[in-house]
Scaffold this motif. Sequence first.
Motif, PDB file in Angstrom:
ATOM      1  N   SER A  96       0.706  -1.458  -0.143  1.00  0.00           N
ATOM      2  CA  SER A  96      -0.074   0.180   0.132  1.00  0.00           C
ATOM      3  C   SER A  96       0.872   1.340   0.235  1.00  0.00           C
ATOM      4  CB  SER A  96      -0.916  -0.097   1.345  1.00  0.00           C
ATOM      5  OG  SER A  96      -0.170  -0.055   2.580  1.00  0.00           O
ATOM      6  N   LEU A  97       1.975   0.988   0.124  1.00  0.00           N
ATOM      7  CA  LEU A  97       3.056   2.287   0.033  1.00  0.00           C
ATOM      8  C   LEU A  97       2.943   3.130  -1.352  1.00  0.00           C
ATOM      9  CD1 LEU A  97       4.815   3.653   2.231  1.00  0.00           C
ATOM     10  CD2 LEU A  97       6.815   2.130   1.408  1.00  0.00           C
ATOM     11  N   THR A  98       2.962   4.344  -1.036  1.00  0.00           N
ATOM     12  CA  THR A  98       2.690   5.057  -2.572  1.00  0.00           C
ATOM     13  C   THR A  98       3.928   6.128  -2.578  1.00  0.00           C
ATOM     14  OG1 THR A  98       1.519   6.558  -1.601  1.00  0.00           O
ATOM     15  CG2 THR A  98       0.264   4.682  -2.637  1.00  0.00           C
ATOM     16  N   ASP A  99       4.192   6.657  -3.723  1.00  0.00           N
ATOM     17  CA  ASP A  99       5.112   7.666  -3.777  1.00  0.00           C
ATOM     18  C   ASP A  99       4.657   8.868  -3.139  1.00  0.00           C
ATOM     19  OD1 ASP A  99       6.771   6.374  -5.623  1.00  0.00           O
ATOM     20  OD2 ASP A  99       5.708   6.604  -7.470  1.00  0.00           O
ATOM     21  N   SER A 100       3.361   9.154  -3.094  1.00  0.00           N
ATOM     22  CA  SER A 100       3.067  10.355  -2.256  1.00  0.00           C
ATOM     23  C   SER A 100       3.332  10.352  -0.813  1.00  0.00           C
ATOM     24  CB  SER A 100       1.505  10.762  -2.217  1.00  0.00           C
ATOM     25  OG  SER A 100       0.661   9.418  -2.011  1.00  0.00           O
ATOM     26  N   ILE A 101       3.276   9.061  -0.253  1.00  0.00           N
ATOM     27  CA  ILE A 101       3.520   8.875   1.230  1.00  0.00           C
ATOM     28  C   ILE A 101       4.935   9.218   1.485  1.00  0.00           C
ATOM     29  CG2 ILE A 101       3.519   7.388   3.173  1.00  0.00           C
ATOM     30  CD1 ILE A 101       1.187   5.958   1.951  1.00  0.00           C
ATOM     31  N   ILE A 102       5.668   8.418   0.671  1.00  0.00           N
ATOM     32  CA  ILE A 102       7.108   8.741   0.602  1.00  0.00           C
ATOM     33  C   ILE A 102       7.672  10.127   0.711  1.00  0.00           C
ATOM     34  CG2 ILE A 102       9.530   8.233  -0.235  1.00  0.00           C
ATOM     35  CD1 ILE A 102       8.300   5.680   0.828  1.00  0.00           C
ATOM     36  N   GLU A 103       7.164  10.831  -0.409  1.00  0.00           N
ATOM     37  CA  GLU A 103       7.566  12.212  -0.677  1.00  0.00           C
ATOM     38  C   GLU A 103       7.173  13.081   0.601  1.00  0.00           C
ATOM     39  OE1 GLU A 103       9.366  15.056  -2.513  1.00  0.00           O
ATOM     40  OE2 GLU A 103       9.339  13.133  -2.901  1.00  0.00           O
ATOM     41  N   THR A 104       5.697  12.999   0.990  1.00  0.00           N
ATOM     42  CA  THR A 104       5.522  13.881   2.194  1.00  0.00           C
ATOM     43  C   THR A 104       6.463  13.559   3.182  1.00  0.00           C
ATOM     44  OG1 THR A 104       3.249  13.574   1.728  1.00  0.00           O
ATOM     45  CG2 THR A 104       3.432  14.235   3.750  1.00  0.00           C
ATOM     46  N   ASN A 105       6.856  12.220   3.705  1.00  0.00           N
ATOM     47  CA  ASN A 105       7.782  11.983   4.746  1.00  0.00           C
ATOM     48  C   ASN A 105       9.278  12.595   4.467  1.00  0.00           C
ATOM     49  OD1 ASN A 105       6.550   9.984   7.148  1.00  0.00           O
ATOM     50  ND2 ASN A 105       5.530   9.408   5.097  1.00  0.00           N
ATOM     51  N   ARG A 106       9.373  12.487   3.194  1.00  0.00           N
ATOM     52  CA  ARG A 106      10.687  13.001   2.930  1.00  0.00           C
ATOM     53  C   ARG A 106      11.134  14.294   3.292  1.00  0.00           C
ATOM     54  NH1 ARG A 106      11.781   9.807  -2.827  1.00  0.00           N
ATOM     55  NH2 ARG A 106      13.151   8.320  -2.123  1.00  0.00           N
ATOM     56  N   ARG A 107       9.976  15.149   2.725  1.00  0.00           N
ATOM     57  CA  ARG A 107       9.861  16.427   2.964  1.00  0.00           C
ATOM     58  C   ARG A 107       9.979  16.879   4.654  1.00  0.00           C
ATOM     59  NH1 ARG A 107       9.249  20.135  -1.103  1.00  0.00           N
ATOM     60  NH2 ARG A 107       8.614  19.235  -3.073  1.00  0.00           N
ATOM     61  N   LYS A 108       9.279  16.143   5.077  1.00  0.00           N
ATOM     62  CA  LYS A 108       9.347  16.505   6.845  1.00  0.00           C
ATOM     63  C   LYS A 108      10.713  16.181   7.395  1.00  0.00           C
ATOM     64  CE  LYS A 108       7.234  13.489   9.312  1.00  0.00           C
ATOM     65  NZ  LYS A 108       6.224  12.742  10.044  1.00  0.00           N
ATOM     66  N   HIS A 109      11.155  14.997   7.216  1.00  0.00           N
ATOM     67  CA  HIS A 109      12.605  14.613   7.875  1.00  0.00           C
ATOM     68  C   HIS A 109      13.632  15.308   7.064  1.00  0.00           C
ATOM     69  CE1 HIS A 109      10.910  11.416  10.326  1.00  0.00           C
ATOM     70  NE2 HIS A 109      10.046  11.079   9.310  1.00  0.00           N
ATOM     71  N   LEU A 110      13.406  15.931   6.160  1.00  0.00           N
ATOM     72  CA  LEU A 110      14.629  16.605   5.398  1.00  0.00           C
ATOM     73  C   LEU A 110      14.744  17.879   6.229  1.00  0.00           C
ATOM     74  CD1 LEU A 110      16.619  16.780   3.316  1.00  0.00           C
ATOM     75  CD2 LEU A 110      15.087  17.837   1.668  1.00  0.00           C
ATOM     76  N   ALA A 111      13.586  18.703   6.688  1.00  0.00           N
ATOM     77  CA  ALA A 111      13.394  19.865   7.264  1.00  0.00           C
ATOM     78  C   ALA A 111      13.943  19.560   8.889  1.00  0.00           C
ATOM     79  CB  ALA A 111      11.912  20.218   7.545  1.00  0.00           C
ATOM     80  N   TYR A 112      13.718  18.349   9.242  1.00  0.00           N
ATOM     81  CA  TYR A 112      14.192  18.152  10.565  1.00  0.00           C
ATOM     82  C   TYR A 112      15.821  17.863  10.810  1.00  0.00           C
ATOM     83  CZ  TYR A 112       9.278  16.616  12.195  1.00  0.00           C
ATOM     84  OH  TYR A 112       8.076  16.699  12.515  1.00  0.00           O
TER      85      TYR A 112
END
Length: 797
Positions: A406-422
């Motif tokens: 069920s993992l999608t590109d949109s889920i990955i991209e959303t988490n990437r932006r968040k953790h990149l900011a962290y």
Amino acid sequence: MDIARTVFGGRSTQGYMHGKALKAQTLAEDEDDRDCSPEDNTDTGSTSQGCGYTPTPGGPFSALISSMWPQDILAKLAQPEGAGQPDYRYNEFGFRVDEEDGPEATSTNILNMPFLEDSQERMKWIAHLEFTHEVGDLTWDKVEPELQRSDKLRGMIRNGIPHSLRQQMWMRISGALLKKLNSEMSYKDVVKESNNDHLMSSKQIEKDLLRTMPSNACFSSMSCTGIPRLRRVLRGVAWLYPDIGYCQGTGMIAASLLLFMEEEDAFWMMATIVEDLVPASYYSSTLIGVQADQRVLRQLIITYLPDVDMLLKEHDIELSLISLHWFLTLFSSVVHMKILLRMWDLFFYEGSVVLFQVTLGMLKAQESVLIKLENSAQIFNALSDIPGDIEDVDELLQIAMTTAGSLTDSIIETNRRKHLAYLLADQGAIVNPDSARNLPKQQLSRRQMRRSRSLIQLLLFGEIDDPDFMKAKNIKQTELLVDLREAILQVARHFQSVDPSRNSKISLVADYSMQSHARDHENFINVLRNRKRRAKALLDFERHDDDELGFRKNDIITIVSQKDEHCWVGELNGLRGWFPAKFVEVLDERSKQYTSAGDDAVTETVTDLVRGTLGPTLKATFEHGLRKSSLLGGPCHPWLFLEEAAYYLVEKEFDSVYSRLVLCKTYRLDEDGKVLTPEEILYRCVQAINVTHDSAHAQMDVKFRSLICCGLNEQVLHLWLEALCSCTPIVEKWYQTWSFLRSPGWVQIKCELRILSHFAFNLSQDWELPVKKEVAAPLKAGVRDMLVKHHLFSWDL
């Protein structure tokens, strides 16, 4: 089907070309031409047909593309048993294998089975291509460069692409063929430019060539077929994408691709990987993109594998220490090649989401084993061994899709932006979180090649540019400014992460106010008012007497007295004493606080950032709008402009050197008491670099990077730019009217460069020059005794 013959020209159902071993259609200027002498052999290890040996299906080297077949080893395999056989056994992919690792007749393990292609599966793929294109006599040039996505195609890819079709299918499902066809530059252009451009990364690439796949016959020595190809591909990628340059993780990926693809196709696959399939900052110097993915993976484990999450937390195990390398090399360094091919089939079609799905699948498959382990060391070792323990790739992919389908590109991209900011917040690099300028670039910028005009165009129209280019000049200036801003931020973040106590409070936002320009000269002179002479220890010096000053290598010593030529007096940690002057190096700090973050003798990271990242972006800025040489003119390079401009600036104000005190112009005093302005410092640096670099036959690119290092040491890089842009006659001579240096945009560059003047650099201008070994002539015995007797000896004795 006729399609089988038309598409692949009579290739057998095992998927390997028989007959002549064709020479690779690659840019192999530095590869030796190999003579082929046909011999008749009956050994089953290989067959000799035409002018080359051909591996047997399922035998050594049989899975490689024909141009990579090592003919010398195949010739030995073709000899009768016991007569000149090779020293090692090799598998289908060219890797050395031990005797006990050979295939077992009764084994059903995919790793122990010969690598043979299923003819039925291959015919299914051919039928699918024939049906979807509705063309008779289908050949590869009639197959669409980008295949239409469908559930059926995805299912076929998940079951594995037939090996004989992989090269062409990978190019199409990844988008690499479309990128190749749409590119303004050909691979030949890239190779030519990367060979002419003396990149900082070339040295590291050369060191890593034999480290990449030492156990593979195609990459085990400098004379192997794969080494020059790997060199050109890696240098091409480093040149085309200056934002990332060279990353060691890309070497393993490129070498793996070269086993199954021609060199040009492998290059465009690499371009697609770094540009489209993974985030833009994946292979940057900070690896911040892949670091963010490790945090995303950890977040996904909490969601999809709660038991594994509890285990990792209970034993305080940092999974990224293990998994970061998996992601960086796309698993090419940790799984068997048979497993890797199936993973990459899916990765090239679906993108980086497959990396997370496969990793979660591997952890899920070993979950029951991990939970039974008792201590952290056992769990850590078991996690490290998971990729190498995979035996059934079909089972792994089934578990991966069941666990994280069920993992999608949109889920990955959303988490990437968040953790990149962290991550950026942890580094203390974000000044204004709402400003996108503080975030890494989300798209890689390519180098551009401007095609030379023909002789007739030059004669008829001169250097007038076409309307399309003139229309895009402002866009190009914006791109240059963005690239420069990112390079400056990378250098600044390095200082803040290595030495946060001294650099964390420095603002990374450029000051564009008019008052800032008026303060530049005042700030330049103020650093001299309380100047202290400091020196850095070059080696350890042990204290034996009370009046001596002991120190360790790289200690910073405050110099109190330099009256004696050989023995100086200094202070360190509250102690004062004498020490040999030859054991230290004077730092020209201009009273700035020394920090090891800016010392290239302590860390090479700052060198890579300055010479490998900042240097190319500044060079691109100075090359923008640089007039091309005339038809019979000489070379055209920013260094030539800098030489002429530096001489012009000093000559223009030569008669008023001492009157600057009256005019209150910025100055500093050297050891002789002469007035030195930023313009005179520029002139001296250019002259010094010419003296040292010409003797070493260094290229102008190297000189340009060395001058940047001098400007950073003196904290005058922004003032140099202002002075260069002010010498109007020279700028008009060298640059077009639309260039950056003749537009008001140079003020923006100056404001951005001013940020670097707040950091303390100690860079060697001769870092890229070869080290010369000076052999001192021995003193005659009589002269030596006299010097010692009268205490006139030096520390050389």
